[in-house]
Scaffold this active site. Structure first.
Site, PDB file in Angstrom:
ATOM      1  N   ARG A  34      -7.021  -7.840  11.035  1.00 49.61           N
ATOM      2  CA  ARG A  34      -5.622  -8.206  10.849  1.00 49.61           C
ATOM      3  C   ARG A  34      -4.812  -8.119  12.131  1.00 49.61           C
ATOM      4  NH1 ARG A  34      -1.629  -4.811  10.608  1.00 49.61           N
ATOM      5  NH2 ARG A  34      -3.066  -3.044  10.358  1.00 49.61           N
ATOM      6  N   HIS A  64      -3.678  16.249  18.059  1.00 54.92           N
ATOM      7  CA  HIS A  64      -2.280  16.693  18.022  1.00 54.92           C
ATOM      8  C   HIS A  64      -1.980  17.344  16.671  1.00 54.92           C
ATOM      9  CE1 HIS A  64       2.238  16.061  18.490  1.00 54.92           C
ATOM     10  NE2 HIS A  64       1.864  16.758  19.547  1.00 54.92           N
ATOM     11  N   ARG A 139     -12.460  15.782 -14.934  1.00 48.02           N
ATOM     12  CA  ARG A 139     -12.959  14.797 -13.972  1.00 48.02           C
ATOM     13  C   ARG A 139     -11.877  13.778 -13.631  1.00 48.02           C
ATOM     14  NH1 ARG A 139     -17.646  15.570 -17.454  1.00 48.02           N
ATOM     15  NH2 ARG A 139     -16.958  13.832 -18.776  1.00 48.02           N
ATOM     16  N   ARG A 140     -10.637  14.122 -13.948  1.00 46.42           N
ATOM     17  CA  ARG A 140      -9.519  13.193 -13.751  1.00 46.42           C
ATOM     18  C   ARG A 140      -8.469  13.748 -12.782  1.00 46.42           C
ATOM     19  NH1 ARG A 140      -8.690  11.803 -20.225  1.00 46.42           N
ATOM     20  NH2 ARG A 140     -10.784  10.901 -20.556  1.00 46.42           N
ATOM     21  N   CYS A 159      -4.384   3.336   4.130  1.00 47.46           N
ATOM     22  CA  CYS A 159      -5.759   3.352   4.646  1.00 47.46           C
ATOM     23  C   CYS A 159      -6.560   4.414   3.890  1.00 47.46           C
ATOM     24  CB  CYS A 159      -5.768   3.635   6.140  1.00 47.46           C
ATOM     25  SG  CYS A 159      -5.006   2.334   7.128  1.00 47.46           S
ATOM     26  N   ARG A 186     -10.301   3.342   2.714  1.00 46.45           N
ATOM     27  CA  ARG A 186     -10.767   1.947   2.686  1.00 46.45           C
ATOM     28  C   ARG A 186     -10.883   1.361   4.082  1.00 46.45           C
ATOM     29  NH1 ARG A 186      -7.014  -1.716   4.563  1.00 46.45           N
ATOM     30  NH2 ARG A 186      -4.946  -0.788   4.669  1.00 46.45           N
ATOM     31  N   ASP A 189      -9.988   3.742  11.230  1.00 51.96           N
ATOM     32  CA  ASP A 189      -9.926   3.633  12.687  1.00 51.96           C
ATOM     33  C   ASP A 189     -10.578   4.901  13.232  1.00 51.96           C
ATOM     34  OD1 ASP A 189      -9.208   3.822  15.360  1.00 51.96           O
ATOM     35  OD2 ASP A 189      -7.102   3.315  15.054  1.00 51.96           O
ATOM     36  N   ILE A 228     -14.608   0.758  15.132  1.00 53.46           N
ATOM     37  CA  ILE A 228     -14.139   1.110  16.470  1.00 53.46           C
ATOM     38  C   ILE A 228     -13.478  -0.134  17.038  1.00 53.46           C
ATOM     39  CG2 ILE A 228     -14.811   1.749  18.816  1.00 53.46           C
ATOM     40  CD1 ILE A 228     -17.250   3.191  17.559  1.00 53.46           C
TER      41      ILE A 228
END
Length: 284
Positions: A34, A64, A139-140, A159, A186, A189, A228
């Site tokens: 993108r 940082h 499990r929720r 992200c 998803r 970086d 990357i």
């Protein structure tokens, strides 16, 4: 998915994060993206960190910490105002903020105020704490930032989109259960973003465990498109030339009344030994 060897005290120090970076550098395929920058990418990867073996901060460059902690506290306020961060000296969202500082219904808004069809809102974080205390075998126990109806209003789509908590029962009478957290990211970086994300969710796991009177277990990081950026290649090579140090230890100085009452000064990272910071451009 590829799971690199875990770091153990009786083995030479070998960081899962650097192994991850090497894997993508060696096996990634070129993909357009993108931002127009271009990436070397793989699909699907997982790392598991035992939080009892240290706090999983990247050590082959300085991370940082102030930005990690303040951003997490900002998420927990439910705010979408970048000015909150700027007032505290954190600039990591500046590239995406609108003129007035608003970012739209990003992470914190979804965590704390997920809109319902009747005009109400769901506080997912409060629901997590409540469920962990009353039904730890559920499990929720899930938080999602990926609200499809709101994506177009966000300055940046999530992200790190979805995370789940899991409690392993106590193994002895009078003992505590162990809280683990798994994140699905998803878009990852690897050079700039992932060290922050690992630190942020490891810290959140410690905070939630303290609030629910649990011990910490594992933090599991799961990535989708792991990449990357092409303009990070030199920085990655430099980082991979460095030997990692042992992980630091997290000390939380007090137990606030709720998950929403932590302050920046409540956290101390002991023995954080690291190499020098490495600057790199952000793909916007």
């Amino acid at each position: 998915m590829n799971t690199p060897p875990e770091t153990r005290p009786d083995r030479p120090i070998r960081s899962q994060y650097e192994d991850f970076m090497r894997h993508v550098d060696a096996h990634g395929v070129f993909k357009a993206d993108r931002t127009g920058t271009g990436t070397k990418s793989v699909f699907g990867y997982q790392m598991r960190f035992d939080l009892n073996e240290g706090f999983p901060l990247v050590t082959t460059k300085k991370v940082h910490l102030k930005s990690i902690v303040q951003e997490l506290l900002w998420f927990l306020t439910g705010s979408s105002d970048n000015n909150w961060l700027k007032e505290r000296g954190v600039t990591i969202w500046d590239e995406w903020a609108r003129e007035d500082g608003d970012l739209g219904p990003v992470y914190g808004v979804q965590w704390r105020s997920w809109p319902t069809p009747d005009g109400g809102h769901i506080d997912q974080i409060s629901e997590v704490i409540k469920t962990l205390k009353t039904n730890p075998d559920s499990r929720r126990i899930i938080v999602s930032a990926w609200n499809v109806a709101d994506l177009s209003k966000m300055a940046l789509m999530p992200c790190h989109a979805f995370f789940q908590f899991y409690v392993a029962p106590a193994t002895e009478a009078g003992g505590k259960g162990k809280l683990s957290c798994q994140l699905y990211q998803r878009s990852a970086d690897i050079f700039l973003g992932v060290p922050f994300n690992i630190g942020s969710y490891a810290l959140l796991t410690h905070m939630v465990a303290q609030q629910c009177d649990l011990d910490v277990g594992d933090f599991i990081w799961t990535g989708g498109d792991c990449h990357i950026y092409s303009n990070h290649a030199e920085q990655v090579a430099l980082q991979l030339s460095r030997a990692p140090f042992p992980y630091p230890t997290l000390h939380i100085k007090r137990k606030p009344e709720s998950i929403f009452d932590y302050q920046f000064d409540d956290f101390e990272f002991l023995d954080y030994q690291h190499h020098a910071a490495i600057k790199a451009p952000v793909a916007v």
